[in-house]
Design a protein around this motif. Sequence first.
Motif, short mmCIF file in Angstrom:
data_model
loop_
_atom_site.label_atom_id
_atom_site.label_comp_id
_atom_site.label_asym_id
_atom_site.label_seq_id
_atom_site.Cartn_x
_atom_site.Cartn_y
_atom_site.Cartn_z
N ASP A 185 0.84 -1.19 0.00
CA ASP A 185 0.00 0.00 0.00
C ASP A 185 0.88 1.25 0.00
OD1 ASP A 185 -2.12 -1.73 0.16
OD2 ASP A 185 -2.43 -1.46 2.30
N ILE A 186 0.58 2.19 -0.90
CA ILE A 186 1.42 3.37 -1.06
C ILE A 186 1.46 4.21 0.21
CG2 ILE A 186 1.82 5.44 -2.43
CD1 ILE A 186 2.21 2.79 -3.94
N TRP A 187 0.30 4.36 0.88
CA TRP A 187 0.25 5.13 2.13
C TRP A 187 -0.26 4.24 3.25
CZ3 TRP A 187 -2.69 7.77 -1.98
CH2 TRP A 187 -1.91 8.69 -2.67
N PRO A 188 0.14 4.52 4.48
CA PRO A 188 -0.41 3.74 5.61
C PRO A 188 -1.89 4.04 5.78
CG PRO A 188 0.90 5.58 6.41
CD PRO A 188 1.12 5.53 4.92
N SER A 189 -2.63 3.07 6.32
CA SER A 189 -4.07 3.25 6.49
C SER A 189 -4.40 4.31 7.54
CB SER A 189 -4.71 1.92 6.89
OG SER A 189 -4.17 1.46 8.12
N THR A 190 -3.43 4.67 8.39
CA THR A 190 -3.66 5.70 9.40
C THR A 190 -3.52 7.11 8.85
OG1 THR A 190 -1.34 5.44 10.03
CG2 THR A 190 -2.97 4.23 11.33
N ILE A 232 -6.34 4.22 -1.01
CA ILE A 232 -4.93 3.90 -0.87
C ILE A 232 -4.50 3.02 -2.04
CG2 ILE A 232 -3.16 2.86 0.59
CD1 ILE A 232 -4.95 3.40 2.98
N PRO A 233 -3.89 3.56 -3.09
CA PRO A 233 -3.37 2.73 -4.19
C PRO A 233 -2.28 1.80 -3.69
CG PRO A 233 -3.45 5.06 -4.79
CD PRO A 233 -3.65 4.99 -3.31
N TYR A 234 -2.01 0.76 -4.46
CA TYR A 234 -0.99 -0.20 -4.05
C TYR A 234 -0.18 -0.68 -5.25
CZ TYR A 234 -4.85 -3.32 -5.47
OH TYR A 234 -5.87 -3.92 -6.15
N ALA A 235 1.06 -1.08 -4.97
CA ALA A 235 1.96 -1.63 -5.98
C ALA A 235 2.03 -3.14 -5.83
CB ALA A 235 3.34 -1.02 -5.85
N ILE A 236 2.27 -3.82 -6.95
CA ILE A 236 2.31 -5.29 -6.98
C ILE A 236 3.61 -5.72 -7.66
CG2 ILE A 236 1.19 -7.38 -7.87
CD1 ILE A 236 -1.38 -5.60 -8.06
N GLY A 247 2.96 -4.13 -11.27
CA GLY A 247 1.84 -3.29 -11.66
C GLY A 247 1.35 -2.46 -10.50
N ILE A 248 0.15 -1.92 -10.67
CA ILE A 248 -0.43 -1.04 -9.67
C ILE A 248 -1.94 -1.27 -9.61
CG2 ILE A 248 -0.84 0.89 -11.27
CD1 ILE A 248 0.10 2.73 -8.90
N GLY A 249 -2.51 -1.08 -8.44
CA GLY A 249 -3.95 -1.21 -8.25
C GLY A 249 -4.53 0.02 -7.59
N VAL A 250 -5.78 0.31 -7.90
CA VAL A 250 -6.47 1.47 -7.33
C VAL A 250 -7.82 1.02 -6.78
CG1 VAL A 250 -7.43 3.76 -7.76
CG2 VAL A 250 -5.36 3.04 -8.96
N PRO A 251 -8.03 1.10 -5.46
CA PRO A 251 -9.35 0.77 -4.90
C PRO A 251 -10.42 1.74 -5.39
CG PRO A 251 -7.66 0.85 -3.19
CD PRO A 251 -7.06 1.45 -4.43
N LEU A 252 -11.61 1.24 -5.60
CA LEU A 252 -12.72 2.09 -6.05
C LEU A 252 -13.71 2.35 -4.92
CD1 LEU A 252 -13.40 0.44 -9.53
CD2 LEU A 252 -12.00 2.45 -9.01
N PHE A 253 -14.12 1.32 -4.21
CA PHE A 253 -15.02 1.49 -3.06
C PHE A 253 -14.88 0.24 -2.19
CE2 PHE A 253 -17.59 -0.61 -6.32
CZ PHE A 253 -18.15 -1.65 -5.62
N GLY A 254 -15.44 0.32 -0.99
CA GLY A 254 -15.33 -0.83 -0.11
C GLY A 254 -16.26 -0.75 1.09
N THR A 255 -16.50 -1.90 1.67
CA THR A 255 -17.23 -2.03 2.93
C THR A 255 -16.32 -2.80 3.88
OG1 THR A 255 -18.26 -4.14 2.36
CG2 THR A 255 -19.39 -2.14 1.63
N ASN A 256 -16.86 -3.20 5.04
CA ASN A 256 -16.03 -3.94 5.99
C ASN A 256 -15.57 -5.29 5.44
OD1 ASN A 256 -15.98 -2.06 8.02
ND2 ASN A 256 -17.83 -2.83 9.01
#
Length: 259
Positions: free
Chosen positions: A103-108, A115-119, A160-169
């Motif tokens: 994850d590019i940034w910490p969740s805090t 939070i985009p992420y690298a793979i 590669g890279i990923g980008v979250p779009l939306f989420g729930t618990n």
Amino acid sequence: MVTFATAQRSVIWQEKPGTWSINAGVGPSRYLGDLTEGLNLAHLRAGVAVSVAALYRLTDQLSLRGEMQLYYIRGTHRDTRIFYNNLSFRSLNPDASIGVQYDIWPSTDRNHAIIPYAIAGVGLTYMTPKAIYKGNNYSLAPLRTEGVAYNRLPVILRYGIGVPLFGTNRLKASVEGIYTHVLSDYLDDVSGRYAERGSMTPEAALLSDRASEIGMAPNPAGAKRGNPARNDGYLTLSARLVYILITPRQRNYRRQFSR
């Protein structure tokens, strides 16, 4: 008010180290090699890929990732600068890899709503290049169209890279773009030079050089058939659904940040 909303959304991406998740994706694929031109956007030769993955979170930002994929790719000399060689292939291949997701940034960090992420990872793929001749489907690797018995199970490197779009618990959606570099130049059954066809089977000779099918002169043995200086690869763009395997401890972990 805006700061509060961003903070609330950032809680969605918080997972306790030790959490497992599974995800699945589907989307287009594109092969890059000797039978395509990278910038020829008018003729993408798009295929499709489906995959499943499992993740184990090590830290707030780092996860281990294992993935299996089935991808369809295709390529042809048609509509390229070397159309006169008239070679083509299509392939439905499996691959498997293991690596990391960061994850590019910490969740805090409450300054980001997503939070985009690298793979990055390493694995294996099994190459099954085929071609159609007069309505019949031929597996090219066993024919040795360049006189070479190449390894059909090469190592692959993925990034590669990923980008979250939306989420729930429990459920998230994201988009990922990944390039897979194959440590082989035979993903498309084309690499070096035309071989002497006199020692080949009739099928191998026909599929080794297909220039005569469009009225061109056959290529002599030793003529350039591909570019062995560059290995092949493929791109995938996938829409993914992620399911978090939440335990009571995981729910408590999120609640402490949402207060």
